[in-house]
Design a protein around this motif. Structure first.
Motif, PDB file in Angstrom:
ATOM      1  N   ILE A  14     -61.577 -32.707 -68.248  1.00  0.00           N
ATOM      2  CA  ILE A  14     -61.020 -32.949 -66.552  1.00  0.00           C
ATOM      3  C   ILE A  14     -60.150 -34.795 -66.931  1.00  0.00           C
ATOM      4  O   ILE A  14     -59.018 -34.921 -66.646  1.00  0.00           O
ATOM      5  CB  ILE A  14     -62.110 -33.334 -65.906  1.00  0.00           C
ATOM      6  CG1 ILE A  14     -62.724 -32.171 -65.765  1.00  0.00           C
ATOM      7  CG2 ILE A  14     -61.486 -34.769 -64.885  1.00  0.00           C
ATOM      8  CD1 ILE A  14     -64.482 -33.017 -64.778  1.00  0.00           C
ATOM      9  N   GLN A  15     -60.369 -35.323 -68.255  1.00  0.00           N
ATOM     10  CA  GLN A  15     -59.902 -36.387 -67.788  1.00  0.00           C
ATOM     11  C   GLN A  15     -58.755 -36.107 -68.719  1.00  0.00           C
ATOM     12  O   GLN A  15     -57.320 -37.296 -68.688  1.00  0.00           O
ATOM     13  CB  GLN A  15     -59.908 -37.605 -69.032  1.00  0.00           C
ATOM     14  CG  GLN A  15     -61.886 -37.705 -68.865  1.00  0.00           C
ATOM     15  CD  GLN A  15     -61.143 -38.594 -67.450  1.00  0.00           C
ATOM     16  OE1 GLN A  15     -60.238 -39.982 -67.253  1.00  0.00           O
ATOM     17  NE2 GLN A  15     -62.639 -38.901 -65.703  1.00  0.00           N
TER      18      GLN A  15
ATOM     19  N   THR B 225     -56.527 -33.409 -68.510  1.00  0.00           N
ATOM     20  CA  THR B 225     -55.570 -32.805 -67.474  1.00  0.00           C
ATOM     21  C   THR B 225     -55.071 -33.692 -65.894  1.00  0.00           C
ATOM     22  O   THR B 225     -54.662 -33.562 -65.835  1.00  0.00           O
ATOM     23  CB  THR B 225     -55.948 -31.638 -66.938  1.00  0.00           C
ATOM     24  OG1 THR B 225     -57.546 -31.947 -66.624  1.00  0.00           O
ATOM     25  CG2 THR B 225     -56.581 -31.212 -67.577  1.00  0.00           C
ATOM     26  N   SER B 226     -56.480 -34.654 -65.697  1.00  0.00           N
ATOM     27  CA  SER B 226     -55.982 -35.838 -64.787  1.00  0.00           C
ATOM     28  C   SER B 226     -55.065 -36.547 -65.192  1.00  0.00           C
ATOM     29  O   SER B 226     -54.116 -36.906 -65.608  1.00  0.00           O
ATOM     30  CB  SER B 226     -57.497 -36.641 -64.950  1.00  0.00           C
ATOM     31  OG  SER B 226     -57.162 -37.648 -63.288  1.00  0.00           O
ATOM     32  N   ASN B 227     -54.266 -37.238 -63.673  1.00  0.00           N
ATOM     33  CA  ASN B 227     -52.991 -37.648 -63.395  1.00  0.00           C
ATOM     34  C   ASN B 227     -53.194 -39.406 -63.770  1.00  0.00           C
ATOM     35  O   ASN B 227     -52.652 -39.954 -63.820  1.00  0.00           O
ATOM     36  CB  ASN B 227     -52.153 -37.843 -62.240  1.00  0.00           C
ATOM     37  CG  ASN B 227     -51.475 -36.249 -62.382  1.00  0.00           C
ATOM     38  OD1 ASN B 227     -51.380 -36.056 -63.596  1.00  0.00           O
ATOM     39  ND2 ASN B 227     -51.411 -35.986 -61.012  1.00  0.00           N
ATOM     40  N   LYS B 228     -54.719 -39.235 -63.903  1.00  0.00           N
ATOM     41  CA  LYS B 228     -55.242 -40.850 -63.549  1.00  0.00           C
ATOM     42  C   LYS B 228     -55.480 -41.388 -64.878  1.00  0.00           C
ATOM     43  O   LYS B 228     -56.642 -40.182 -65.504  1.00  0.00           O
ATOM     44  CB  LYS B 228     -56.793 -40.926 -62.588  1.00  0.00           C
ATOM     45  CG  LYS B 228     -57.377 -42.048 -62.318  1.00  0.00           C
ATOM     46  CD  LYS B 228     -58.468 -42.298 -61.643  1.00  0.00           C
ATOM     47  CE  LYS B 228     -59.412 -43.442 -61.609  1.00  0.00           C
ATOM     48  NZ  LYS B 228     -60.106 -43.146 -61.115  1.00  0.00           N
TER      49      LYS B 228
END
Length: 787
Positions: free
Chosen positions: A25-26, A28-31
């Motif tokens: 998740i991290q 691929t996340s934009n954040k």
């Protein structure tokens, strides 16, 4: 992680799946997640790893490597996990239990067998992919390689493709410091000693061909510091390899390794001599270890025997390290040449070879200068082997030393020669006359009188005159000849003094006055310096030289009346008086009043008084046992000057209890000081009388004089007087204690109409503050009283 070990396998698997899912998740996340959270996650995953790998989670690294395709954020997390694993498994600064150590060994063995080659490929891919787009990730990858290289197969990293890549990174501003650290870790890997030598040699050769070593003079300081750290690692690792080869009996490879070390010394010296402390300090370990190593080898003898065919840097370096051996080799009672130990024998042989080799005559001044430094440092060698002294003295005095074309070498050898003469003086008698004749050629008059250029500066000549004085005093000649030699040494100075003083007094041009005054001062200073050979009146009298210095004193005192450039001339006279108080003792007393009368004339400044203080302190200390019949008299002083002298004298007298020997005789207008005569001479009971004298005369004087309207508290000269006032009051209360405080608070301060509160404040300041603080307070206190 104790809880993790106790829960069911299904729960453990859930945690692993959660962690991998979080990573995905991290990635691929934009954040952008906060850095401390990423680091904590990496730490948590590393702790799971040491429990699960290799038996339960054999696909750990395969699972991580799948995430790398998600991009730079995934790569960053992957590298942080590897660094966390290094901390758990490899970090030698963390103390591990025996059980943990066994576990870590098992993990590393499994990684070497199963996944290290794949990981290395991932590292190479990361470096190539992100070197232009993400310097943070590239630097972190270099840090990982540096951490893991200590326990993986070195050939996986120390190969053409990785070294070429690292070499490229050394040319990129944002990458080169990390690349330099990585190279340092590579060369620090534990290896077979000869393999280590070959690795280091190949890396340094690549860096030199790329013109990275040595660094350019205008190179960035931070990067140069990293290169210095790298060279320090190169040197220390080669020295370790050399020691291992030597102990194993492999002399051939040991010689090759030592040659490799020797070839790196010039690089080490480049960094050691850098002006930046971080750079120079980075190679001190290499420098120290190399010097220590030299005591085990004879490279230096070969260098000195072949010096004419070698570049000057190698020769200078060999001599410099002989000089530094004094720190590396323990001395027997500070003498490196006493006894018959192998180290002592080696030092003697090296010094003998140094003298006989003639290397002191090297055409480059740096070599000769280092040889003279070594001669002076190991002066005890020449006291034990005096047969070498004539050759060394000759080198000091001819074109190799004080007649060398290089001004810096001439200057330094004049000082080193004075040290050498003082330390070997007992062996110089056979050569004294010849040396004095040669030294006389350096004592030519200063420009502009003869128009000749000077071989030595006037500061350098001070050492020449001192050496001449030591030679005369230490010689075995009878007193009559010593006196003649000393007169021969001083007469030209006196003649030059008289000539220049006459010109000074008649000169109207201020610039020319300064020239003449400086020559007058130099003549006096040179004469003063010759007296350094004497330590007391006894030694001067025994040598028959006291009459020479008394005659010179009588002449020099004539300069006190010069109408021009008084500051320069008086300073030189004071210097001569300081020396004569030591060397002539009581014989100088008749001349003190004459000197003081002129030093503190009505036109004297605050600076004159300040510079007079050390002289009067020396007089009081030296002659404290003299009686009042041999008293000193001070005439014709201005009020401020007289008040300052009074405070100085009273402070000194009170400290020493010597109140009978000194009389201050001022003019009638200076009635404030007549009490000194009365108190110092007329009391029938000196102890009791002096105590009353303190309270009735001395303490009031500290207040009455500064409170006069003519006493300007803002003037520099009066400020000096106030400082001595403060010192005197502090001295009185330190001796008298409660009695002094009671007198001030209850009797004297109230008599000045000072309020009880202010009186108490003053006494508390006098009692509780240090001298510096009290002096400042005292000035403010007096200003309040005068306002």
């Amino acid at each position: 992680m104790t809880i993790y070990r106790t829960v069911e396998i299904s729960q453990q698997n859930q945690l692993k799946e959660f962690l991998l899912g979080w990573l995905q998740i991290q990635s691929t996340s934009n954040k952008q997640e906060k850095m401390f959270i990423c680091n904590k996650a990496a730490q948590l995953l590393s702790m799971v790893f040491v429990i699960e790998y290799p038996h339960k989670w054999m696909t750990f690294f395969t699972d991580l490597h799948r995430l790398l395709s998600y991009g730079v954020k995934a790569v960053d997390l992957y590298l942080r996990i590897l660094m966390a694993i290094d901390s758990e498994v490899v970090d030698r600064e963390i103390v591990h239990t025996t059980e943990d150590a066994q576990r870590n060994t098992l993990i590393k063995d499994a990684m070497r067998e199963q996944c290290i080659p794949e990981m290395v490929e991932m590292w190479y891919m990361i470096l190539r992919t992100y070197e232009n787009s993400s310097s943070e990730v590239t630097c972190l990858c270099l840090e990982v390689i540096g951490a893991y290289v200590s326990w993986i197969d070195i050939s996986l990293i120390a190969n053409e493709r990785f070294i070429t890549l690292l070499l490229h990174h050394l040319s990129v501003d944002v990458l080169r410091e990390s690349a330099c650290d990585c190279l340092h870790e590579i060369i620090s890997k534990g290896m077979n000693p000869m393999a280590k030598t070959q690795l280091v040699e190949s890396l340094v050769s690549v860096l030199e061909r790329a013109h990275i070593l040595p660094p350019a003079q205008d190179e960035d300081i931070d990067f140069v510091a990293k290169l210095a750290k790298l060279i320090n690692g190169v040197g220390t690792n080669l020295l370790v390899s050399w020691n291992k080869l030597l102990k194993s009996g492999n002399e051939v490879d040991a010689e090759k390794t030592f040659q490799a070390i020797d070839n790196k010394v010039s690089l080490m010296l480049r960094f050691l001599g850098d002006e930046d402390d971080d750079i120079s300090l980075a190679v001190t370990e290499f420098a120290h270890d190399y010097v220590t190593t030299l005591k085990q080898v004879s490279c230096m003898q070969f260098v000195w025997l072949q010096w004419e065919t070698l570049v000057f840097t190698k020769v200078e370096l060999a001599v410099r390290f002989l000089y530094n051996l004094g720190e590396a080799i323990p001395a027997n009672q500070s003498n490196h040449f006493m006894g018959d130990s192998p180290k002592v024998i080696a030092m003697k042989e090296m010094m003998s070879t140094l003298v006989r080799s003639g290397v002191v005559g090297h055409s480059h001044f740096a070599v000769g200068l280092q040889v003279f430094e070594t001669f002076a440092r190991y002066d005890k060698f020449f006291n034990l082997t005096p047969q070498h002294i004539p050759e060394v003295i000759a080198a000091f005095l001819d074109e190799r030393g004080m007649r060398n074309p290089n001004a810096m070498l001439r200057s330094r050898t004049s000082y080193l020669f004075s040290r050498f003469v003082k330390s070997t003086r007992q062996h110089l008698h056979p050569y004294t006359d010849e040396i004095l004749k040669t030294l006389a050629t350096f004592m030519v008059a200063a420009p502009p009188d003869n128009g000749h250029s000077m071989l030595l500066s006037n500061d350098d000549k001070l050492f020449i005159y001192e050496s001449a004085g030591v030679l005369i005093v230490a010689s075995q000649f009878p007193p009559e000849k010593k006196q003649l030699q000393m007169k021969t040494l001083l007469s030209p100075l006196i003649q030059k003094f008289n000539t220049m003083l006459t010109k000074l007094c008649a000169e109207c041009d201020e610039a020319q006055q300064l020239v003449y005054a400086e020559i007058v001062s130099q003549c006096i200073s040179f004469a003063s310096r010759t007296s350094k050979a004497f330590h007391s009146q006894q030694t001067m009298t025994q040598c028959g030289c006291d009459v020479c210095y008394i005659e010179a004193l009588q002449v020099f005192l004539l300069a006190m009346n010069t109408p021009y450039q008084r500051q320069i001339v008086h300073s030189a006279v004071r210097q001569y008086l300081h020396r004569m108080i030591v060397c002539l003792e009581g014989d100088v007393l008749p001349y003190i009043p004459i000197a003081v009368e002129n030093l503190l004339k009505s036109s004297c400044t605050a600076k004159d008084i300040q510079e007079f203080i050390p002289l009067i302190n020396q007089i009081i200390s030296k002659f404290k046992a003299f009686t009042s019949e041999q008293a000193l008299y001070f005439y014709d002083l201005e009020l401020d000057a007289m008040h300052t002298v009074l405070c100085i004298l009273c402070t000194e007298i009170f400290d020493m209890g010597q109140w009978k020997f000194l009389v201050i005789s001022p003019q009638d207008s200076h009635t404030v000081l007549l009490t000194v005569i009365e108190g110092a001479v007329d009391f029938p009971d000196p102890v009791y009388g002096f105590r009353d004298f303190i309270y009735e005369r001395i303490i009031p004087t500290c207040f009455l004089a500064p409170l006069k309207s003519t006493f300007d508290l803002g003037d520099g000269q009066t400020y000096l007087a106030l400082q001595e006032d403060g010192a005197l009051l502090k001295t009185v209360v330190s001796k008298q204690g409660r009695n002094a405080y009671r007198f001030l608070q209850e009797e004297y301060l109230p008599s000045l109409q000072i309020s009880p509160g202010l009186s108490q404040e003053f006494c508390e300041a006098l009692q509780q503050t240090d001298l510096k603080v009290f002096r400042n307070y005292f000035k403010v206190f007096l200003l309040r009283l005068k306002s």
